[in-house]
Design a protein around this motif. Structure first.
Motif, PDB file in Angstrom:
ATOM      1  N   GLY A  46      23.358  -2.911 -28.147  1.00 49.70           N
ATOM      2  CA  GLY A  46      24.037  -3.066 -26.860  1.00 49.70           C
ATOM      3  C   GLY A  46      24.841  -4.344 -26.776  1.00 49.70           C
ATOM      4  N   THR A  47      24.423  -5.415 -27.500  1.00 48.29           N
ATOM      5  CA  THR A  47      25.211  -6.647 -27.508  1.00 48.29           C
ATOM      6  C   THR A  47      26.529  -6.431 -28.241  1.00 48.29           C
ATOM      7  N   GLN A  48      26.494  -5.655 -29.308  1.00 44.91           N
ATOM      8  CA  GLN A  48      27.721  -5.344 -30.050  1.00 44.91           C
ATOM      9  C   GLN A  48      28.674  -4.531 -29.178  1.00 44.91           C
ATOM     10  N   LEU A  49      28.116  -3.572 -28.452  1.00 41.15           N
ATOM     11  CA  LEU A  49      28.942  -2.736 -27.587  1.00 41.15           C
ATOM     12  C   LEU A  49      29.537  -3.542 -26.438  1.00 41.15           C
ATOM     13  N   VAL A  50      28.748  -4.437 -25.854  1.00 42.08           N
ATOM     14  CA  VAL A  50      29.259  -5.281 -24.774  1.00 42.08           C
ATOM     15  C   VAL A  50      30.390  -6.174 -25.281  1.00 42.08           C
ATOM     16  N   LEU A  51      30.230  -6.752 -26.461  1.00 40.67           N
ATOM     17  CA  LEU A  51      31.287  -7.606 -27.009  1.00 40.67           C
ATOM     18  C   LEU A  51      32.540  -6.805 -27.332  1.00 40.67           C
ATOM     19  N   ARG A  52      32.377  -5.566 -27.775  1.00 37.15           N
ATOM     20  CA  ARG A  52      33.549  -4.699 -27.993  1.00 37.15           C
ATOM     21  C   ARG A  52      34.241  -4.419 -26.659  1.00 37.15           C
ATOM     22  N   LEU A  53      33.448  -4.188 -25.622  1.00 41.84           N
ATOM     23  CA  LEU A  53      34.006  -3.986 -24.279  1.00 41.84           C
ATOM     24  C   LEU A  53      34.802  -5.213 -23.838  1.00 41.84           C
ATOM     25  N   LEU A  54      34.255  -6.395 -24.089  1.00 38.73           N
ATOM     26  CA  LEU A  54      34.943  -7.615 -23.669  1.00 38.73           C
ATOM     27  C   LEU A  54      36.220  -7.855 -24.459  1.00 38.73           C
TER      28      LEU A  54
END
Length: 468
Positions: A184-192
């Motif tokens: 989920g941290t990887q996905l959040v950073l991709r979102l950002l």
């Protein structure tokens, strides 16, 4: 701001295009922690490309604020095969931590009640629910290879665009936060990286290594697990005056298991080194390793059997009440092979050779070797970091056998190069998933961070994780 205008126009277009509907919530009346939640299903683009009209469904569960509403927080589960159900056991904790925020938990595309890679075989009403069993594997493979364009749309970037669409649609007014754990941290950073959503703060729990960190990608997971296991043994040795180190004792036991047939027959069928690696995930089990070693030296298998039962019970019971909790193996394999395995050429034989002398192992490198699932092409976001971040908290355990503390810290430093508002907190002796296994320090640190907007880098201690 000029760069954001096209994105704003694009998402206004999508908001007009994508109908959002409320629906009755699954398990609403049968599971106490889900009472009062509200569920939605949104139609989202399969691909975020002009002219592509294909749609998928995304499932979201909302837990309304328990006090006067002031905003929202989105909880992004790990995986990539985990659904939002992995966060449901923590609802009470997050509701107390953020009583004035609506809590939203989405199912990633490919998980839970959202559209699946294998719609028929991973359906909740299929023979074993969302898990694949027996001949479902064959028909699932067949579906994936006859629908390659569909499968190749289940990318991290498209999942991030899903989040952007959902967050901009549902959040409402007020403060806005996002929490991600593990993948989920990887996905959040991709979102950002997309720069299409504004947040007041970001919480990253067990930050995964940077995608191009060759020492800590998923193909190296056993090496990471072993390093953490050896660190634990060293800590234990320092607290106990043993004439012979625990590492030496354990190594002798593993050698004996290879040559002593009668001794080996008493061990679990699972590889002992993999069982030991799994113990590192659970502090209560992890702390019994000296007792297990002593027992095996004396031909007493009871401590090992008890630890094995505890591991089995934890992974069986956590999320067992939720039909949507089953991990999607197809999605995990597709994303891992496409983006998170930096040594895709490794064979299973090479994996076995590399890990032959390890005392603690993970099953993951062997599972991802010789991938047979379809893959997609990496896009321009791969290996990049967001150019700007809101106030961001990174919190990691020093004994995390999945996300090595050194890999997390290296990733944090890359993020902090452009963003001085990023804080890094180590939790002494904590494993993966700080919110779950170190809830007291998690709540304390997050509260301080949210109130101040930034905190100094520090190491904190959770009493329950002290090593005797």
């Amino acid at each position: 701001m000029k760069n954001r205008i096209p994105f704003v126009i694009l998402f206004i277009y999508f908001l007009n295009l994508v109908p959002v509907q409320s629906q009755s919530c699954p398990e609403l009346d049968s599971i106490p922690e889900l009472k009062g939640s509200v569920c939605f299903t949104a139609k989202a683009p399969l691909n975020y490309k002009a002219g592509d009209t294909s749609k998928i469904e995304l499932f979201i569960r909302k837990f309304p604020a328990v006090q006067e509403r002031k905003g929202s927080i989105w909880l992004i589960p790990g995986g990539p095969g985990e659904s939002g159900a992995s966060m449901y056991p923590l609802i009470d904790q997050f509701s107390k931590l953020f009583p004035n925020l609506d809590i939203f938990i989405p199912d990633h595309r490919g998980t839970g009640y959202s559209s699946k890679l294998c719609p028929q075989e991973e359906a909740v009403d299929s023979p074993d629910g969302m898990a694949l069993v027996n001949d479902e594997w064959g028909s699932c493979f067949n579906y994936m290879y006859t629908n390659l364009d569909y499968v190749k749309s289940f990318t991290i970037t498209n999942a991030a665009k899903d989040l952007s669409l959902l967050i901009n649609t549902y959040s409402g007014s007020g403060e806005r936060y996002i929490y991600g754990v593990s993948y989920g941290t990887q996905l959040v950073l991709r979102l950002l990286q997309l720069e299409t959503v504004a947040f007041d703060a970001v919480l990253l729990d067990s930050l995964v290594p940077h995608q191009e960190d060759v020492a800590y990608d998923l193909s190296h997971r056993s090496l990471v697990t072993n390093d953490v296991g050896l660190s634990l043994l060293q800590d234990l040795d320092q607290r106990n005056s043993n004439e012979e180190s625990l590492k030496t004792q354990l190594k002798a036991i593993l050698e004996r298991a290879k040559t002593d047939t009668a001794f080996g027959a008493q061990l679990p069928k699972q590889d002992l080194t993999i069982l030991l690696g799994m113990m590192l995930d659970l502090p209560t089990v992890r702390n019994t390793i000296p007792e297990i070693i002593k027992g095996l030296q004396d031909d007493n298998f009871d401590p090992l059997q008890q630890a094995t039962q505890q591991i089995t019970s934890f992974y069986t019971d956590y999320g067992a009440a939720y039909p949507s909790a089953t991990n999607s193996i197809p999605l995990t394999q597709v994303i891992t092979a496409s983006e998170n395995n930096l040594r895709p050429e490794m064979t299973k034989a090479e994996v076995a050779l590399e890990s032959e002398e390890l005392l603690f192992k993970s099953p993951l490198p062997n599972l991802i070797a010789e991938n047979s699932m379809p893959t997609y092409t990496r896009d321009t976001y791969f290996g990049k970091t967001p150019s700007q971040l809101p106030p961001t908290l990174v919190i990691n355990g020093t004994l995390d056998p999945k996300t090595h503390i050194d890999g997390a810290e290296r990733h944090y430093k890359l993020l902090a190069e452009k963003n001085p508002s990023v804080s890094f907190v180590r939790v002494q002796n904590a494993p993966h998933f700080i919110a779950l296994f170190a809830p007291h320090v998690f709540d304390k640190v997050v509260t301080e961070f949210v109130n101040k907007g930034a905190i100094k880098n520090q190491t904190v201690t959770e009493q329950s994780l002290l090593i005797d």
